[in-house]
Design a protein around this motif. Structure first.
Motif, PDB file in Angstrom:
ATOM      1  N   LEU A  19      -5.562  -8.479  -4.268  1.00 50.85           N
ATOM      2  CA  LEU A  19      -5.735  -7.464  -5.304  1.00 50.85           C
ATOM      3  C   LEU A  19      -4.435  -7.348  -6.090  1.00 50.85           C
ATOM      4  CD1 LEU A  19      -7.471  -4.504  -3.409  1.00 50.85           C
ATOM      5  CD2 LEU A  19      -8.515  -6.094  -5.020  1.00 50.85           C
ATOM      6  N   PRO A  20      -4.540  -6.955  -7.363  1.00 52.69           N
ATOM      7  CA  PRO A  20      -3.297  -6.752  -8.123  1.00 52.69           C
ATOM      8  C   PRO A  20      -2.687  -5.392  -7.821  1.00 52.69           C
ATOM      9  CG  PRO A  20      -5.176  -6.294  -9.515  1.00 52.69           C
ATOM     10  CD  PRO A  20      -5.726  -6.789  -8.197  1.00 52.69           C
ATOM     11  N   ALA A  21      -1.388  -5.315  -7.962  1.00 51.97           N
ATOM     12  CA  ALA A  21      -0.729  -4.017  -7.959  1.00 51.97           C
ATOM     13  C   ALA A  21      -0.992  -3.428  -9.336  1.00 51.97           C
ATOM     14  CB  ALA A  21       0.770  -4.172  -7.720  1.00 51.97           C
ATOM     15  N   VAL A  22      -1.646  -2.287  -9.384  1.00 56.04           N
ATOM     16  CA  VAL A  22      -1.962  -1.638 -10.657  1.00 56.04           C
ATOM     17  C   VAL A  22      -0.881  -0.598 -10.893  1.00 56.04           C
ATOM     18  CG1 VAL A  22      -3.673  -0.327 -11.957  1.00 56.04           C
ATOM     19  CG2 VAL A  22      -4.411  -2.081 -10.334  1.00 56.04           C
ATOM     20  N   VAL A  23      -0.099  -0.803 -11.962  1.00 61.50           N
ATOM     21  CA  VAL A  23       1.083   0.010 -12.197  1.00 61.50           C
ATOM     22  C   VAL A  23       0.990   0.668 -13.569  1.00 61.50           C
ATOM     23  CG1 VAL A  23       3.607   0.014 -12.295  1.00 61.50           C
ATOM     24  CG2 VAL A  23       2.426  -1.646 -10.833  1.00 61.50           C
ATOM     25  N   ALA A  29      11.312  -0.748 -20.794  1.00 53.11           N
ATOM     26  CA  ALA A  29      12.225  -0.906 -19.653  1.00 53.11           C
ATOM     27  C   ALA A  29      11.445  -0.896 -18.338  1.00 53.11           C
ATOM     28  CB  ALA A  29      13.275   0.202 -19.656  1.00 53.11           C
ATOM     29  N   GLN A  30      10.457  -0.033 -18.218  1.00 50.35           N
ATOM     30  CA  GLN A  30       9.641  -0.002 -17.002  1.00 50.35           C
ATOM     31  C   GLN A  30       8.844  -1.295 -16.854  1.00 50.35           C
ATOM     32  OE1 GLN A  30       7.384   3.569 -17.691  1.00 50.35           O
ATOM     33  NE2 GLN A  30       8.841   4.849 -16.553  1.00 50.35           N
ATOM     34  N   ILE A  31       8.322  -1.798 -17.964  1.00 44.69           N
ATOM     35  CA  ILE A  31       7.581  -3.061 -17.923  1.00 44.69           C
ATOM     36  C   ILE A  31       8.494  -4.174 -17.442  1.00 44.69           C
ATOM     37  CG2 ILE A  31       6.369  -4.785 -19.313  1.00 44.69           C
ATOM     38  CD1 ILE A  31       5.494  -2.386 -21.128  1.00 44.69           C
ATOM     39  N   LYS A  32       9.711  -4.221 -17.967  1.00 46.30           N
ATOM     40  CA  LYS A  32      10.674  -5.255 -17.554  1.00 46.30           C
ATOM     41  C   LYS A  32      10.969  -5.158 -16.062  1.00 46.30           C
ATOM     42  CE  LYS A  32      15.287  -7.131 -18.495  1.00 46.30           C
ATOM     43  NZ  LYS A  32      15.325  -7.748 -17.206  1.00 46.30           N
ATOM     44  N   GLN A  33      11.150  -3.942 -15.547  1.00 40.15           N
ATOM     45  CA  GLN A  33      11.422  -3.771 -14.122  1.00 40.15           C
ATOM     46  C   GLN A  33      10.266  -4.265 -13.265  1.00 40.15           C
ATOM     47  OE1 GLN A  33      12.364   0.408 -13.949  1.00 40.15           O
ATOM     48  NE2 GLN A  33      14.553   0.043 -14.238  1.00 40.15           N
ATOM     49  N   VAL A  34       9.036  -3.947 -13.683  1.00 37.90           N
ATOM     50  CA  VAL A  34       7.854  -4.400 -12.941  1.00 37.90           C
ATOM     51  C   VAL A  34       7.782  -5.926 -12.964  1.00 37.90           C
ATOM     52  CG1 VAL A  34       5.327  -4.451 -12.967  1.00 37.90           C
ATOM     53  CG2 VAL A  34       6.532  -2.278 -13.231  1.00 37.90           C
ATOM     54  N   LEU A  35       8.006  -6.520 -14.131  1.00 36.44           N
ATOM     55  CA  LEU A  35       7.965  -7.980 -14.238  1.00 36.44           C
ATOM     56  C   LEU A  35       9.043  -8.623 -13.373  1.00 36.44           C
ATOM     57  CD1 LEU A  35       7.277  -8.375 -18.060  1.00 36.44           C
ATOM     58  CD2 LEU A  35       5.689  -8.841 -16.177  1.00 36.44           C
ATOM     59  N   ASP A  36      10.255  -8.081 -13.433  1.00 36.05           N
ATOM     60  CA  ASP A  36      11.360  -8.651 -12.655  1.00 36.05           C
ATOM     61  C   ASP A  36      11.130  -8.525 -11.150  1.00 36.05           C
ATOM     62  OD1 ASP A  36      12.647  -9.251 -15.027  1.00 36.05           O
ATOM     63  OD2 ASP A  36      14.122  -7.618 -14.875  1.00 36.05           O
ATOM     64  N   LEU A  37      10.739  -7.339 -10.691  1.00 41.96           N
ATOM     65  CA  LEU A  37      10.632  -7.087  -9.258  1.00 41.96           C
ATOM     66  C   LEU A  37       9.317  -7.597  -8.658  1.00 41.96           C
ATOM     67  CD1 LEU A  37      11.859  -5.801  -6.715  1.00 41.96           C
ATOM     68  CD2 LEU A  37      10.709  -3.686  -7.355  1.00 41.96           C
ATOM     69  N   LEU A  38       8.208  -7.146  -9.198  1.00 43.14           N
ATOM     70  CA  LEU A  38       6.927  -7.478  -8.570  1.00 43.14           C
ATOM     71  C   LEU A  38       6.433  -8.880  -8.911  1.00 43.14           C
ATOM     72  CD1 LEU A  38       4.982  -4.104  -8.945  1.00 43.14           C
ATOM     73  CD2 LEU A  38       6.338  -4.931  -7.014  1.00 43.14           C
ATOM     74  N   VAL A  39       6.591  -9.269 -10.163  1.00 44.81           N
ATOM     75  CA  VAL A  39       6.053 -10.562 -10.590  1.00 44.81           C
ATOM     76  C   VAL A  39       7.013 -11.703 -10.276  1.00 44.81           C
ATOM     77  CG1 VAL A  39       5.205 -11.892 -12.571  1.00 44.81           C
ATOM     78  CG2 VAL A  39       4.627  -9.467 -12.362  1.00 44.81           C
ATOM     79  N   ASP A  40       8.258 -11.590 -10.763  1.00 42.62           N
ATOM     80  CA  ASP A  40       9.212 -12.693 -10.569  1.00 42.62           C
ATOM     81  C   ASP A  40       9.742 -12.779  -9.138  1.00 42.62           C
ATOM     82  OD1 ASP A  40       8.930 -13.468 -13.212  1.00 42.62           O
ATOM     83  OD2 ASP A  40      10.690 -12.356 -13.895  1.00 42.62           O
ATOM     84  N   LYS A  41      10.225 -11.675  -8.611  1.00 45.93           N
ATOM     85  CA  LYS A  41      10.844 -11.703  -7.280  1.00 45.93           C
ATOM     86  C   LYS A  41       9.818 -11.865  -6.154  1.00 45.93           C
ATOM     87  CE  LYS A  41      14.082  -9.350  -4.263  1.00 45.93           C
ATOM     88  NZ  LYS A  41      14.956  -8.182  -4.055  1.00 45.93           N
ATOM     89  N   GLN A  43       6.346 -12.378  -6.608  1.00 46.36           N
ATOM     90  CA  GLN A  43       5.168 -13.161  -7.029  1.00 46.36           C
ATOM     91  C   GLN A  43       3.849 -12.450  -6.717  1.00 46.36           C
ATOM     92  OE1 GLN A  43       7.337 -15.546  -4.894  1.00 46.36           O
ATOM     93  NE2 GLN A  43       8.573 -15.617  -6.744  1.00 46.36           N
ATOM     94  N   LEU A  44       3.804 -11.149  -6.973  1.00 44.15           N
ATOM     95  CA  LEU A  44       2.580 -10.382  -6.741  1.00 44.15           C
ATOM     96  C   LEU A  44       1.746 -10.345  -8.021  1.00 44.15           C
ATOM     97  CD1 LEU A  44       3.978  -7.340  -4.737  1.00 44.15           C
ATOM     98  CD2 LEU A  44       2.686  -9.284  -3.857  1.00 44.15           C
ATOM     99  N   PRO A  45       0.421 -10.338  -7.875  1.00 43.11           N
ATOM    100  CA  PRO A  45      -0.420 -10.140  -9.056  1.00 43.11           C
ATOM    101  C   PRO A  45      -0.286  -8.692  -9.522  1.00 43.11           C
ATOM    102  CG  PRO A  45      -1.775 -10.231  -7.085  1.00 43.11           C
ATOM    103  CD  PRO A  45      -0.370 -10.527  -6.653  1.00 43.11           C
ATOM    104  N   VAL A  46      -0.185  -8.493 -10.821  1.00 42.31           N
ATOM    105  CA  VAL A  46       0.049  -7.163 -11.377  1.00 42.31           C
ATOM    106  C   VAL A  46      -0.871  -6.925 -12.565  1.00 42.31           C
ATOM    107  CG1 VAL A  46       1.746  -5.723 -12.595  1.00 42.31           C
ATOM    108  CG2 VAL A  46       2.462  -7.059 -10.624  1.00 42.31           C
ATOM    109  N   THR A  47      -1.363  -5.708 -12.667  1.00 44.04           N
ATOM    110  CA  THR A  47      -2.074  -5.227 -13.846  1.00 44.04           C
ATOM    111  C   THR A  47      -1.388  -3.943 -14.284  1.00 44.04           C
ATOM    112  OG1 THR A  47      -4.182  -6.218 -13.231  1.00 44.04           O
ATOM    113  CG2 THR A  47      -4.275  -4.323 -14.707  1.00 44.04           C
ATOM    114  N   LEU A  48      -1.065  -3.871 -15.558  1.00 44.07           N
ATOM    115  CA  LEU A  48      -0.386  -2.695 -16.101  1.00 44.07           C
ATOM    116  C   LEU A  48      -1.389  -1.756 -16.749  1.00 44.07           C
ATOM    117  CD1 LEU A  48       2.673  -4.439 -17.813  1.00 44.07           C
ATOM    118  CD2 LEU A  48       2.547  -3.448 -15.513  1.00 44.07           C
TER     119      LEU A  48
END
Length: 181
Positions: A19-23, A29-41, A43-48
């Protein structure tokens, strides 16, 4: 075996990438943090959700297949001009979905989507955002979102384009069984 805390089971599905992390985010800035931490670091699926200013990260959102569930307020002002976030993100290749934002808000969803189309969103992209785009955003497109053998079958058949006022419901199929319109 260890005890299972049922309230934490959805987190297991996110960590197992089922399942994606729904954030819900509000700023670039918040989008960048989510991309850096959850997606890049991690590798979790994410839906904003909402994701104001997502256009500043549109290329990365599209590249990383991060979906955005756009807010119900389709048109906002940006530098004194109308801004259609759904249209903008779609043009950048970001998977979009619509939301009702309330238990009884589904009744307003067709009007919200129609307004987005009237303000520039491609009608086919709008239909996709309501169907397979929403299914992909929640990682359940293996079960719903398109008409395919083996998928759940809830279907509305209308006599015209779904975003035209004159279109009338002809047939309704729920769980593979026809019901009266």
């Amino acid at each position: 075996p260890p005890r299972v805390d049922a309230s934490l089971e959805p987190l297991r599905a996110v960590l197992e990438k089922k399942l994606p992390a729904v954030v819900k985010v509000s700023t670039a800035a918040q989008i960048k943090q989510v991309l850096d931490l959850l997606v890049d670091k991690h590798q979790l699926p994410v839906t904003l959700i909402n994701a104001e200013n997502a256009s500043s990260h549109a290329e990365k959102l599209a590249e990383k297949k991060v979906a955005v569930v756009v807010p119900t307020s389709v048109i906002r002002k940006r530098q004194y001009r109308d801004y259609n976030q759904a249209d903008d993100l779609n043009r950048h290749g970001v998977n979009i979905a619509f939301q009702s934002d309330a238990e009884d808000g589904a009744r307003d969803l067709p009007a919200v989507v129609l307004y987005a189309v009237q303000k520039g969103l491609d009608p086919e992209a709008a239909l996709e955002a309501l169907t397979v785009g929403a299914a992909k955003a929640l990682k359940n497109d293996d079960r719903v979102g398109t008409i395919e053998k083996g998928k759940d079958a809830d279907l509305i058949i209308i006599d015209g384009h779904p975003f035209k006022d004159a279109a009338r419901v002809q047939r309704i199929v729920i769980d593979g069984k026809e019901v009266r319109p």
